[in-house]
Design an enzyme around this catalytic site. Structure first.
Site: not given
Length: 469
Positions: A309, A312, A391
């Protein structure tokens, strides 16, 4: 709405396009209904393709060591097929509803009805277009809520209940619905009043001001959401000191993420699904972890999810998506300026004497549906690319194995679809399917990730006793 007359500058493409599209007796209604039916048939075609994939009897190769046949059957064949059937039926229900609204001229009838209410019961100063539009929209919201109740109830108390995901009681379901309506009744009037006032007072270039208004509104909502809206539905509690808090704070320091507070959200009171996310202003961020994720994952697996997260954020995905959303808003408002005075559009839908701004925007949105479908497809392609990048970011931080394990656990716990038709996935999925993500992470299913029932019970006992595993 009476706007300044169009100029005679032939270089003004917007004005020329507006004149070109405002053709008397142009069959806007048939065109929009045709768009709607075509989109439904296309999405139904994709769903049928996906349903064939859901008939597979074995999990993807990368998951064969992780997923038992029983779990795969429950996920892919039972839950997946049940959701697919529900999607087809609910889609048909929505299509019938939308077509009936258009065929029976519900919009002009509802506009006339709400206008008569104001004339009968409201003071004269509250009978103008802005007040009328607010009453119309609020009435329409209630109608939509009532119409959507059957599918919402079935989804929550039949479909999700059958597979053990629903945690809502009927009382909580009703309270959530009432709170949502209350929020709509509180937020919609000032937002709608601002929207209409800008269009009325700023002339043909209103879309610049609408765009600024929309951007400011987004920032405002981001600010007040955790303070005033989220607590109406969920309880946020500070994450207790321990290994998880230490790990997440260490990760945030390592990435120079402006972490202000770590919260646990009681998502388990509504659903057994798991998640984690962050929100806030650029200089003050909050991380929220679902209690279900903490309960079902090991500490480093939760940290790995948050590494993804925060990837991002670190890679600028959130900023770019915000910028894209602003460009999208500008495009919508600018194109709306082409349609706002299109009398042929209004008249096709039964508005012959009045041409309300809000009605024009609703009809314009329907006419824009094919373009929105293309934008949705492009945004999903971009989103899947960003997911792979996030990822990879977590992988570079050293969380490759933990992230793979967590993704597998989440997939199994949420009974998510383990394989998908490529056309269906391209159109509907904002995230890559699990086998693609594991392949990119270099995971080949060499070791067991999901504990046996005995191991799971032992872990829960250890968590309850407070000892480390």
């Amino acid at each position: 709405v009476d706007l300044p007359p169009y100029g005679h500058n032939k270089a003004d493409i917007t004005q020329r396009l507006a004149h070109f599209l405002d053709r008397p007796l142009f069959p806007w209604k048939k065109l929009i209904v045709g768009f709607s039916i075509t989109q439904y048939l296309f999405e139904g075609f994709l769903s049928l393709r996906q349903y064939q994939v859901l008939k597979q009897t074995r999990p993807p190769k990368v998951l064969q060591n992780e997923v038992s046949q029983e779990v795969f059957d429950k996920s892919q064949q039972s839950y997946g097929r049940a959701k697919a059937k529900f999607g087809l039926v609910s889609g048909l229900y929505g299509q019938i509803q939308n077509t009936a609204f258009i065929y029976y001229d519900v919009l002009p009838k509802l506009w006339t009805l709400t206008g008569s209410w104001l004339l009968s019961y409201a003071p004269a100063r509250f009978t103008g277009e802005i007040t009328h539009s607010i009453v119309f929209v609020l009435t329409f919201m209630v109608i939509q809520q009532v119409i959507s109740m059957p599918t919402s109830i079935y989804h929550t108390f039949v479909l999700e209940e059958k597979f053990g995901f629903n945690k809502q009681t009927p009382k909580l379901f009703i309270m959530d619905m009432l709170k949502s309506q209350m929020l709509g009744f509180v937020l919609a009037p000032p937002i709608l009043a601002g929207f209409l006032a800008i269009v009325q007072k700023t002339g043909n270039k209103f879309f610049y001001y609408l765009w600024l208004f929309g951007a400011g509104l987004q920032v405002f909502m981001i600010t007040i959401y955790p303070i005033t809206i989220l607590p109406l539905f969920n309880k946020l509690s500070p994450l207790e000191p321990g290994d998880l808090k230490t790990g997440v704070e260490g990760l945030a320091d390592r990435l120079k993420f402006p972490l202000h507070e770590l919260y646990v959200i009681d998502g388990s009171k509504r659903s057994a699904h798991s998640n984690a996310y962050f929100f806030g202003m650029p200089w003050k961020k909050h991380i929220v972890i679902y209690d279900t994720l903490i309960e079902k994952s090991k500490t480093q697996e939760v940290v790995a999810v948050l590494a993804h997260e925060l990837g991002h954020w670190s890679l600028g995905h959130t900023t770019r998506l915000f910028g894209i959303s602003q460009a999208h808003f500008f495009y919508i408002f600018a194109l709306f300026s082409v349609f706002i005075n299109n009398k042929s559009l209004y008249q096709s839908f039964g508005f012959h004497k009045e041409f309300p701004i809000i009605i024009g925007f609703i009809l314009f949105s329907d006419a824009l549906a094919p373009m929105d479908t293309v934008i949705k497809l492009l945004m999903n392609i971009l989103s899947r690319r960003y997911e792979f990048q996030a990822d990879e970011f977590a992988q570079k931080l050293g969380y490759s194995t933990e992230l793979a394990r967590s993704l597998i656990k989440l997939q199994i716990q949420n009974l998510s679809t383990m394989d998908a038709d490529w056309m269906y996935a391209s159109y509907h999925f904002s995230h890559p399917i699990l086998s693609e993500r594991l392949g990119a992470l270099g995971w080949y299913g060499d070791s067991k990730v999901v504990e046996s029932d005995a191991d799971s019970k032992e872990e829960k006992t250890a968590q309850a006793s407070g000892r480390e595993l």
